[in-house]
Design a protein around this motif. Structure first.
Motif, PDB file in Angstrom:
ATOM      1  N   LEU A   1      62.214  41.938 -86.978  1.00 36.65           N
ATOM      2  CA  LEU A   1      61.421  42.727 -87.917  1.00 36.65           C
ATOM      3  C   LEU A   1      62.311  43.289 -89.020  1.00 36.65           C
ATOM      4  O   LEU A   1      62.778  44.413 -88.952  1.00 36.65           O
ATOM      5  CB  LEU A   1      60.727  43.882 -87.183  1.00 36.65           C
ATOM      6  N   ARG A   2      62.555  42.486 -90.062  1.00 38.57           N
ATOM      7  CA  ARG A   2      63.423  42.897 -91.163  1.00 38.57           C
ATOM      8  C   ARG A   2      64.768  43.406 -90.645  1.00 38.57           C
ATOM      9  O   ARG A   2      65.287  44.423 -91.096  1.00 38.57           O
ATOM     10  CB  ARG A   2      62.750  43.972 -92.014  1.00 38.57           C
ATOM     11  N   GLY A   3      65.299  42.707 -89.685  1.00 40.89           N
ATOM     12  CA  GLY A   3      66.590  43.089 -89.124  1.00 40.89           C
ATOM     13  C   GLY A   3      66.500  43.954 -87.889  1.00 40.89           C
ATOM     14  O   GLY A   3      67.510  44.190 -87.225  1.00 40.89           O
ATOM     15  N   TYR A   4      65.320  44.471 -87.546  1.00 39.01           N
ATOM     16  CA  TYR A   4      65.151  45.286 -86.347  1.00 39.01           C
ATOM     17  C   TYR A   4      64.843  44.382 -85.150  1.00 39.01           C
ATOM     18  O   TYR A   4      64.198  43.348 -85.291  1.00 39.01           O
ATOM     19  CB  TYR A   4      64.013  46.289 -86.518  1.00 39.01           C
ATOM     20  N   PRO A   5      65.251  44.773 -83.946  1.00 41.91           N
ATOM     21  CA  PRO A   5      64.996  43.954 -82.750  1.00 41.91           C
ATOM     22  C   PRO A   5      63.552  44.086 -82.284  1.00 41.91           C
ATOM     23  O   PRO A   5      62.879  45.078 -82.594  1.00 41.91           O
ATOM     24  CB  PRO A   5      65.965  44.548 -81.716  1.00 41.91           C
ATOM     25  N   PRO A   6      63.051  43.145 -81.510  1.00 36.56           N
ATOM     26  CA  PRO A   6      61.663  43.227 -81.009  1.00 36.56           C
ATOM     27  C   PRO A   6      61.389  44.463 -80.161  1.00 36.56           C
ATOM     28  O   PRO A   6      60.259  44.937 -80.108  1.00 36.56           O
ATOM     29  CB  PRO A   6      61.510  41.939 -80.181  1.00 36.56           C
ATOM     30  N   SER A   7      62.423  44.990 -79.491  1.00 38.46           N
ATOM     31  CA  SER A   7      62.220  46.148 -78.614  1.00 38.46           C
ATOM     32  C   SER A   7      61.990  47.449 -79.381  1.00 38.46           C
ATOM     33  O   SER A   7      61.670  48.473 -78.779  1.00 38.46           O
ATOM     34  CB  SER A   7      63.427  46.326 -77.690  1.00 38.46           C
ATOM     35  N   LEU A   8      62.155  47.428 -80.709  1.00 39.80           N
ATOM     36  CA  LEU A   8      62.001  48.663 -81.482  1.00 39.80           C
ATOM     37  C   LEU A   8      60.596  49.228 -81.358  1.00 39.80           C
ATOM     38  O   LEU A   8      60.424  50.439 -81.201  1.00 39.80           O
ATOM     39  CB  LEU A   8      62.325  48.394 -82.958  1.00 39.80           C
ATOM     40  N   GLN A   9      59.594  48.356 -81.404  1.00 33.88           N
ATOM     41  CA  GLN A   9      58.213  48.836 -81.364  1.00 33.88           C
ATOM     42  C   GLN A   9      57.939  49.608 -80.077  1.00 33.88           C
ATOM     43  O   GLN A   9      57.381  50.708 -80.112  1.00 33.88           O
ATOM     44  CB  GLN A   9      57.238  47.673 -81.502  1.00 33.88           C
ATOM     45  N   HIS A  10      58.347  49.047 -78.953  1.00 34.25           N
ATOM     46  CA  HIS A  10      58.134  49.755 -77.688  1.00 34.25           C
ATOM     47  C   HIS A  10      58.931  51.062 -77.648  1.00 34.25           C
ATOM     48  O   HIS A  10      58.425  52.080 -77.161  1.00 34.25           O
ATOM     49  CB  HIS A  10      58.549  48.873 -76.512  1.00 34.25           C
ATOM     50  N   MET A  11      60.149  51.065 -78.159  1.00 34.72           N
ATOM     51  CA  MET A  11      60.984  52.267 -78.132  1.00 34.72           C
ATOM     52  C   MET A  11      60.331  53.407 -78.912  1.00 34.72           C
ATOM     53  O   MET A  11      60.267  54.557 -78.439  1.00 34.72           O
ATOM     54  CB  MET A  11      62.364  51.940 -78.702  1.00 34.72           C
ATOM     55  N   ILE A  12      59.819  53.118 -80.105  1.00 33.04           N
ATOM     56  CA  ILE A  12      59.186  54.151 -80.921  1.00 33.04           C
ATOM     57  C   ILE A  12      57.868  54.605 -80.299  1.00 33.04           C
ATOM     58  O   ILE A  12      57.572  55.807 -80.223  1.00 33.04           O
ATOM     59  CB  ILE A  12      58.963  53.633 -82.352  1.00 33.04           C
ATOM     60  N   MET A  13      57.073  53.662 -79.831  1.00 34.30           N
ATOM     61  CA  MET A  13      55.778  54.019 -79.254  1.00 34.30           C
ATOM     62  C   MET A  13      55.938  54.811 -77.958  1.00 34.30           C
ATOM     63  O   MET A  13      55.183  55.754 -77.695  1.00 34.30           O
ATOM     64  CB  MET A  13      54.950  52.757 -79.017  1.00 34.30           C
ATOM     65  N   ALA A  14      56.951  54.461 -77.161  1.00 35.02           N
ATOM     66  CA  ALA A  14      57.193  55.207 -75.920  1.00 35.02           C
ATOM     67  C   ALA A  14      57.626  56.639 -76.223  1.00 35.02           C
ATOM     68  O   ALA A  14      57.218  57.578 -75.530  1.00 35.02           O
ATOM     69  CB  ALA A  14      58.259  54.492 -75.091  1.00 35.02           C
ATOM     70  N   LEU A  15      58.447  56.813 -77.263  1.00 36.62           N
ATOM     71  CA  LEU A  15      58.866  58.161 -77.653  1.00 36.62           C
ATOM     72  C   LEU A  15      57.671  58.979 -78.124  1.00 36.62           C
ATOM     73  O   LEU A  15      57.490  60.134 -77.705  1.00 36.62           O
ATOM     74  CB  LEU A  15      59.923  58.072 -78.760  1.00 36.62           C
ATOM     75  N   ALA A  16      56.839  58.393 -78.985  1.00 36.58           N
ATOM     76  CA  ALA A  16      55.701  59.130 -79.534  1.00 36.58           C
ATOM     77  C   ALA A  16      54.672  59.476 -78.458  1.00 36.58           C
ATOM     78  O   ALA A  16      54.081  60.567 -78.483  1.00 36.58           O
ATOM     79  CB  ALA A  16      55.037  58.312 -80.648  1.00 36.58           C
ATOM     80  N   GLU A  17      54.457  58.583 -77.492  1.00 34.54           N
ATOM     81  CA  GLU A  17      53.444  58.811 -76.458  1.00 34.54           C
ATOM     82  C   GLU A  17      53.805  59.983 -75.547  1.00 34.54           C
ATOM     83  O   GLU A  17      52.921  60.588 -74.946  1.00 34.54           O
ATOM     84  CB  GLU A  17      53.238  57.552 -75.630  1.00 34.54           C
ATOM     85  N   ARG A  18      55.085  60.287 -75.440  1.00 34.33           N
ATOM     86  CA  ARG A  18      55.481  61.408 -74.576  1.00 34.33           C
ATOM     87  C   ARG A  18      55.083  62.758 -75.166  1.00 34.33           C
ATOM     88  O   ARG A  18      54.973  63.752 -74.437  1.00 34.33           O
ATOM     89  CB  ARG A  18      56.991  61.356 -74.321  1.00 34.33           C
ATOM     90  N   ALA A  19      54.890  62.816 -76.485  1.00 36.11           N
ATOM     91  CA  ALA A  19      54.380  64.027 -77.108  1.00 36.11           C
ATOM     92  C   ALA A  19      52.866  64.055 -76.985  1.00 36.11           C
ATOM     93  O   ALA A  19      52.235  63.092 -76.566  1.00 36.11           O
ATOM     94  CB  ALA A  19      54.812  64.085 -78.566  1.00 36.11           C
ATOM     95  N   GLY A  20      52.264  65.177 -77.363  1.00 31.94           N
ATOM     96  CA  GLY A  20      50.815  65.291 -77.331  1.00 31.94           C
ATOM     97  C   GLY A  20      50.348  66.252 -76.251  1.00 31.94           C
ATOM     98  O   GLY A  20      51.143  66.985 -75.646  1.00 31.94           O
ATOM     99  N   PRO A  21      49.037  66.250 -75.971  1.00 33.45           N
ATOM    100  CA  PRO A  21      48.506  67.159 -74.947  1.00 33.45           C
ATOM    101  C   PRO A  21      49.056  66.815 -73.565  1.00 33.45           C
ATOM    102  O   PRO A  21      49.262  65.654 -73.235  1.00 33.45           O
ATOM    103  CB  PRO A  21      46.992  66.913 -75.020  1.00 33.45           C
ATOM    104  N   GLY A  22      49.293  67.841 -72.768  1.00 33.67           N
ATOM    105  CA  GLY A  22      49.719  67.633 -71.391  1.00 33.67           C
ATOM    106  C   GLY A  22      48.527  67.475 -70.467  1.00 33.67           C
ATOM    107  O   GLY A  22      47.364  67.507 -70.885  1.00 33.67           O
TER     108      GLY A  22
END
Length: 446
Positions: A286-307
């Protein structure tokens, strides 16, 4: 009494009486190949490099630095070091430290720490009584509560036109020098929260003290935990910075508190992950980014939010550095798809002197319309309509080509635009959200 000694007991329990030892087999490409740890190491484990001291009279004492396991083989493991490879030699000892953890504690509030939980402000700091994984899963999706009540933000535009609610995750998309740090400081000081956790990922070293003393100030620091990994630190530490901040936020969330998490920036977090992934042999796509970037960002964001029930919430603001206002670059595109809203700061608005330089028409809060009453939603819709009419006719008006009376909505926009533009830059009044809506009403009445 047991609580008093809990940090010390936890520290003693973590002391390893013995650790597996490997030795360097080869060095190259920024990584270290090690024999002897393949049966004990796991991906992500921390290691300690016991390099030979060669400077400042350290001969024979051994100089220690760390790293992380990024690759496994049948006869060796691959390690990415925290620091450079200078001083390493074939046969250098590598000690396995085990999984990456951090032990947050309530006493961290008001402190500046590094991604390992060590103090950066020169004062002693206790670790908590329980170690937490840096890669904890989010709360079970079927058990998470819905978004909560609207929060006062300290800025009139965010109290009204772009509301933030408890547990919401928004993205702040901006280029450099358009007021992003100042807006984060306003949120840290004024947005309703019990605790503020701030991750400064890859910031310039000189800006750390400026941010804590000038942007946050004593009022902001008094309820904040600042976790910093400056731009000179290794990609391992820069990536770990955001993960550590999320773990600290989860510690306070699990105690039932409302946490505000500010991550600046996800772009530098992604850049650090790219360096690590490419060193581990992952291909660039992805423009020089590895395929695992999407999961890494989405996993970080999903940990935030309502408990879940009985927990608090993590209201999160993730900043993204967009070069040339390119909202379709990979990091911005991935993050925008998993958030509950995005705010775009426009350089052209900043250049004419209005801060925060929010491009209201391109910004969205997905807490609407539920976060506002019918009357408030009508006010918001009217304001957006007026601003859209002004932007559509602005060039004609400035060029003197527009004739009054040609379009009633444009006539209204010409009359109301100066007040609305000033309103977007205003701090919220003392009576908070209600006062901000009263002020917006006045602006729309001319």
């Amino acid at each position: 009494m047991s609580d008093l000694f809990a940090p010390l007991t936890h520290h003693i329990a973590r002391i390893d009486l013995s650790r597996p030892i490997g030795r360097v087999r080869s060095v190259g490409g920024g990584t270290i190949c090690v024999n002897g740890l393949q049966s004990a190491a796991a991906l992500g484990d921390r290691i300690e490099i016991r390099a030979r001291g060669q400077e400042r009279g350290m001969q024979g004492k051994g100089e220690q630095s760390g790293g992380e396991v990024i690759g496994l083989g049948t006869d060796s493991v691959t390690i990415l070091p925290d620091q450079g490879l200078t001083g390493l030699a074939i046969g250098t000892e590598i000690a396995l430290s085990g999984p990456t953890h951090i032990a947050p504690d309530d006493c961290w509030i008001g402190r500046v720490i590094d991604p390992f939980g060590q103090p950066l402000d020169g004062r002693p700091l206790f670790a908590g009584a329980q170690s937490c994984s840096l890669n904890a899963p989010p709360p079970p999706p079927a058990q998470r509560r819905r978004l909560g009540a609207r929060l006062a933000t300290g800025k009139a535009a965010f109290d009204t036109l772009l509301p933030i609610v408890r547990g919401q995750r928004i993205g702040l998309f901006a280029g450099s020098g358009v007021g992003k740090s100042s807006l984060l400081g306003t949120f840290a000081r004024a947005l309703q929260a019990d605790v503020v956790v701030i991750a400064l990922v890859g910031e310039r070293g000189r800006e750390l003290r400026e941010f804590t003393e000038s942007v946050l100030g004593p009022e902001g620091m008094k309820r904040s935990v600042v976790i910093a990994a400056t731009s000179d630190r290794s990609p391992l530490l820069r990536r770990r910075c955001a993960l550590a901040a999320m773990t600290v936020a989860e510690h306070f969330r699990d105690k039932g508190l409302n946490v505000l998490l500010l991550v600046d920036s996800v772009t530098r977090f992604a850049d650090a992950h790219r360096e690590i992934a490419l060193s581990a042999g992952e291909p660039a796509s992805l423009r020089g980014y590895p395929p695992s970037l999407q999961h890494m960002i989405m996993a970080l964001a999903e940990r935030a939010g309502p408990g879940a029930e009985g927990q608090g919430d993590i209201t999160a603001v993730f900043t993204v550095l967009v070069a040339g206002s390119d909202m379709d670059e990979p990091v911005a595109d991935i993050l925008r798809g998993v958030l509950d809203g995005h705010v775009i700061l426009d350089r052209r608005i900043a250049e004419r002197g209005r801060f925060p330089a929010v491009d209201l028409l391109r910004s969205v809060s997905r807490s609407l319309p539920a976060a506002a009453s019918d009357a408030e939603n009508a006010l918001i819709a009217q304001a957006r309509s007026v601003i859209a009419a002004w932007e559509r006719a602005e060039m004609m008006v400035q060029a003197g080509l527009y004739q009054k009376g040609s379009d009633p909505l444009v006539d209204q926009a010409i009359r109301l635009w100066p007040a609305l533009d000033q309103f977007i830059a205003e701090d919220a009044p003392d009576d908070g959200i209600d006062g901000s809506f009263a002020r917006l009403t006045d602006c729309l009445r001319g």
